[in-house]
Design a protein around this motif. Structure first.
Motif, PDB file in Angstrom:
ATOM      1  N   LYS A 186       0.950  -1.568  -0.101  1.00 23.78           N
ATOM      2  CA  LYS A 186       0.236  -0.351   0.031  1.00 23.78           C
ATOM      3  C   LYS A 186       0.931   1.427  -0.098  1.00 23.78           C
ATOM      4  N   MET A 187       1.917   1.024   0.464  1.00 19.02           N
ATOM      5  CA  MET A 187       2.142   2.484   1.336  1.00 19.02           C
ATOM      6  C   MET A 187       3.897   3.057  -0.356  1.00 19.02           C
ATOM      7  N   SER A 188       4.364   1.642  -1.258  1.00 12.52           N
ATOM      8  CA  SER A 188       5.799   1.573  -0.925  1.00 12.52           C
ATOM      9  C   SER A 188       5.035   2.282  -2.885  1.00 12.52           C
ATOM     10  N   PRO A 189       5.419   3.504  -3.424  1.00 12.57           N
ATOM     11  CA  PRO A 189       5.488   4.737  -4.704  1.00 12.57           C
ATOM     12  C   PRO A 189       5.854   3.034  -5.442  1.00 12.57           C
ATOM     13  N   MET A 190       6.647   2.353  -5.807  1.00 18.06           N
ATOM     14  CA  MET A 190       6.669   1.574  -6.633  1.00 18.06           C
ATOM     15  C   MET A 190       5.265   0.107  -6.933  1.00 18.06           C
ATOM     16  N   SER A 191       4.719   0.447  -5.850  1.00 26.68           N
ATOM     17  CA  SER A 191       3.267  -1.163  -6.256  1.00 26.68           C
ATOM     18  C   SER A 191       2.604  -0.866  -6.823  1.00 26.68           C
ATOM     19  N   ASP A 192       2.450  -1.378  -8.007  1.00 22.86           N
ATOM     20  CA  ASP A 192       1.513  -1.184  -8.710  1.00 22.86           C
ATOM     21  C   ASP A 192      -0.278  -0.727  -8.301  1.00 22.86           C
ATOM     22  N   THR A 193      -0.996  -1.188  -7.408  1.00 22.54           N
ATOM     23  CA  THR A 193      -1.934  -0.988  -7.087  1.00 22.54           C
ATOM     24  C   THR A 193      -1.915   0.465  -6.915  1.00 22.54           C
ATOM     25  N   ILE A 209      -0.278   9.047  -1.293  1.00 20.83           N
ATOM     26  CA  ILE A 209       0.485   7.915   0.287  1.00 20.83           C
ATOM     27  C   ILE A 209       0.267   8.506   1.083  1.00 20.83           C
ATOM     28  N   ARG A 210       0.220  10.397   0.961  1.00 19.06           N
ATOM     29  CA  ARG A 210       0.506  11.067   2.972  1.00 19.06           C
ATOM     30  C   ARG A 210      -1.186  10.875   3.532  1.00 19.06           C
ATOM     31  N   TYR A 211      -1.829  10.925   1.901  1.00 21.04           N
ATOM     32  CA  TYR A 211      -2.819  10.820   2.933  1.00 21.04           C
ATOM     33  C   TYR A 211      -3.580   9.972   3.299  1.00 21.04           C
ATOM     34  N   MET A 212      -3.348   8.094   2.535  1.00 19.70           N
ATOM     35  CA  MET A 212      -2.915   7.002   2.985  1.00 19.70           C
ATOM     36  C   MET A 212      -2.686   6.861   4.363  1.00 19.70           C
ATOM     37  N   GLU A 427      -8.203  12.333  -2.955  1.00 14.26           N
ATOM     38  CA  GLU A 427      -7.479  11.444  -2.243  1.00 14.26           C
ATOM     39  C   GLU A 427      -8.754  10.361  -1.246  1.00 14.26           C
ATOM     40  N   ASN A 428      -9.498  11.024  -0.938  1.00 13.54           N
ATOM     41  CA  ASN A 428     -11.227  10.494   0.034  1.00 13.54           C
ATOM     42  C   ASN A 428     -11.074   9.218  -0.608  1.00 13.54           C
ATOM     43  N   LEU A 429     -11.435   9.132  -1.996  1.00 15.76           N
ATOM     44  CA  LEU A 429     -12.044   7.445  -2.546  1.00 15.76           C
ATOM     45  C   LEU A 429     -10.211   6.998  -3.285  1.00 15.76           C
ATOM     46  N   SER A 430      -8.797   7.859  -3.475  1.00 22.33           N
ATOM     47  CA  SER A 430      -8.268   7.015  -3.331  1.00 22.33           C
ATOM     48  C   SER A 430      -8.169   6.259  -2.669  1.00 22.33           C
ATOM     49  N   ARG A 431      -7.531   6.397  -1.333  1.00 25.37           N
ATOM     50  CA  ARG A 431      -7.649   6.067   0.178  1.00 25.37           C
ATOM     51  C   ARG A 431      -8.196   4.414   0.411  1.00 25.37           C
ATOM     52  N   ILE A 486     -13.307  12.466  10.628  1.00 29.89           N
ATOM     53  CA  ILE A 486     -11.360  11.900  10.913  1.00 29.89           C
ATOM     54  C   ILE A 486     -10.537  12.434   9.085  1.00 29.89           C
ATOM     55  N   LYS A 487      -9.890  13.295   8.979  1.00 30.28           N
ATOM     56  CA  LYS A 487      -8.984  13.480   8.159  1.00 30.28           C
ATOM     57  C   LYS A 487      -9.390  13.533   6.361  1.00 30.28           C
ATOM     58  N   ILE A 488     -10.871  13.773   6.637  1.00 28.53           N
ATOM     59  CA  ILE A 488     -12.104  13.225   5.142  1.00 28.53           C
ATOM     60  C   ILE A 488     -11.211  15.240   4.972  1.00 28.53           C
ATOM     61  N   LYS A 489     -10.763  15.342   3.458  1.00 32.15           N
ATOM     62  CA  LYS A 489     -10.635  16.245   3.021  1.00 32.15           C
ATOM     63  C   LYS A 489     -11.213  16.610   2.141  1.00 32.15           C
ATOM     64  N   GLN A 490     -11.922  17.671   2.223  1.00 33.45           N
ATOM     65  CA  GLN A 490     -12.774  18.461   1.183  1.00 33.45           C
ATOM     66  C   GLN A 490     -12.235  19.408  -0.245  1.00 33.45           C
ATOM     67  N   LEU A 491     -12.527  19.415  -1.135  1.00 33.50           N
ATOM     68  CA  LEU A 491     -12.236  19.782  -2.706  1.00 33.50           C
ATOM     69  C   LEU A 491     -12.660  21.566  -1.713  1.00 33.50           C
TER      70      LEU A 491
END
Length: 494
Positions: A186-193, A209-212, A427-431, A486-491
């Protein structure tokens, strides 16, 4: 032949989401209910042997039920076969990697690499710290490589062997290995997902990654605490038994630290972004070479000769690569550890993946996956409901499509606008896609990830599912964050 005019396709990075206007939600769910019922009865009848073939055929029957629903809704046979073919094509790399993992395990056994890992591991890792050590080791390797699959196929196999030698439940060890491996995945920038999820949601990789990290790190901390506590419940098998095991390993193999050159080189290749298939092939070949250098007596034994020559060397290494290989020992505990299945051992898992792709392909072709996702989206109007719908859809697609990529792509496409409409940053959706789509795939026996890791580690999914705490806790964490905002970022308006 029926006309397919009611079907539409939206291409997303070579993944297709097919919609069928004539299909109702209840029709879309018929194959799902049928599959669950048939699998439940099959497991009841066959128990642990269900994955030996009967579950595979049940997946085929599930695909047949989906096909009948498709015929009733004007989807042609050709369309279904085309989607099945596309699904199977997408698993070609995974199947080749599986076969290569089998061959690597064979040469790493006869070369003494795995026995050496067990030998030194028994002296370093005691049962109290073993599980949490597995968790952390696999997390570090997975972050570095970006691959839970590679982590499982290399250090995971060795840790399973060490755990078995220490008398620790294989389910516990596999759960720790996979919890760590999926943290890194999940946290590696080299991961395909990790790259796919922000692409589907409409954000960038490092923002994702930061938001996740807000949900992933607390979940991982809880998982660490869980395995620390679990470790204190483990008792040693006795110094005498461990010492005897070390003696018997040393008696059977020429144990030396030089053997670690091979796994280190494989990990370096993967960190250098060498394709996993190439890295595993290199590890297999190097394992064979090191077997001839350090364990010529083992190669001769596998080849069935007393004195090693060129023909026997070739035969011994090829036997280890392709079929089941055993190294003789009088120690009952070590007999299983001194056995590898080669490529042949992976054929059951390959079979499972192929038929899971048949079911997922037909479900996609008839528009059932899109219909179920749209239905889930329509159920909820609140922010929490939107998150809950995303989680349920991702997990549902891991069950029905049998593929973690579809469990990211389909909800990513379906829900992107809904998140924008609610004023939520992408980033809410991607996380949420990662917290529920990526990690839960390994908890489903017929999913490509569940089938792969179960086959590689030699531990049934049902045995490790509870102990893979990071994987099943992650969706709950993301829902708790959504419920309490908690940590739900708005547009932000520009």
């Amino acid at each position: 032949m029926q006309d397919d005019k009611n079907l539409s396709e939206i291409k997303i990075e070579d993944q297709k989401i097919i919609q069928n206007k004539e299909l109702s939600i209840w029709e879309a769910l018929i194959p799902v209910f049928a599959l669950i019922a048939m699998l439940a009865y099959n497991v009841y009848v066959f128990g642990d042997d269900a994955l030996s073939g009967s579950n595979q055929f049940i997946l085929l029957l599930g695909g047949a039920v989906a096909a009948i629903v498709g015929f009733r809704n004007k989807v042609s046979y050709e369309r279904m076969i085309e989607e099945v073919a596309e699904n199977i094509k997408s698993t070609a790399g995974a199947i080749l990697i599986l076969l290569m993992v089998g061959s690597l395990a064979g040469t790493w056994l006869i070369s003494g690499i795995i026995p050496s890992m067990i030998y030194y591991g028994l002296q370093i890792l005691n049962p109290t710290i073993f599980l949490v050590a597995c968790l952390i080791i696999c997390a570090v390797i997975s972050v570095a490589t970006g691959s839970s699959w590679t982590t499982s196929a290399t250090v995971g196999i060795a840790l399973i062997g060490i755990g078995e030698a220490l008398g620790i439940s294989l389910g516990m060890t596999a759960g720790a290995v996979l919890s760590g491996a999926y943290f890194g995945d999940k946290m590696s920038p080299m991961s395909d997902t990790t790259n796919l999820a922000p692409a589907m949601a409409g954000t960038d990789l490092f923002t994702h990654i930061r938001y996740m990290a807000y949900t992933t790190i607390p979940t991982f901390v809880v998982t660490i605490i869980f395995f620390i506590i679990l470790g204190f419940t483990q008792t040693t098998t006795g110094d005498a038994n461990t010492q005897q095991m070390l003696t018997d390993i040393n008696k059977a193999f020429n144990i030396t630290p030089w053997l670690f050159i091979v796994p280190v080189l494989v990990i370096i290749l993967i960190i250098k972004k060498t394709p996993p298939l190439i890295a595993l092939l290199a590890g297999t070949i190097l394992g064979g070479v090191f077997a001839l250098i350090f364990q010529p007596h083992i190669v001769a034994q596998v080849a069935g000769v007393e004195k090693l020559n060129f023909e026997a060397a070739y035969k011994g290494v090829m036997q280890a690569i392709t079929v089941e290989t055993s190294v003789a020992t009088d120690n009952e505990v070590l007999k299983d550890l001194f056995t590898a299945g080669g490529m042949k051992k992976m054929l059951g898992t390959v079979w499972l993946i192929l038929l899971a792709m048949v079911f997922g392909g037909v479900m996609d072709a008839i528009g059932a996956l899109a219909k179920i996702s749209s239905f889930m989206l329509s159920l909820f109007d609140s922010v929490f409901g939107l998150f809950a719908s995303t989680v349920a859809t991702c997990i549902g697609l891991n069950f029905t499509a049998s593929d973690q990529y579809l469990a990211i792509v389909v909800p990513g496409k379906m829900y992107a606008q809904a998140y924008r409409d609610k004023g939520l940053a992408p980033e809410n959706l991607s996380r949420t896609l990662e917290d529920s789509g990526t990690v839960t795939s390994v908890l489903i026996p017929w999913n490509t990830c569940g089938a792969y890791h179960s086959g590689v580690l030699g531990v049934p999914v049902i045995d490790y599912a509870f102990y893979a705490m990071f994987n099943w806790l992650s969706p709950f964490t993301t829902l708790i964050y959504a419920a309490f905002r908690i940590k739900i970022k708005q547009l932000t308006s520009k």
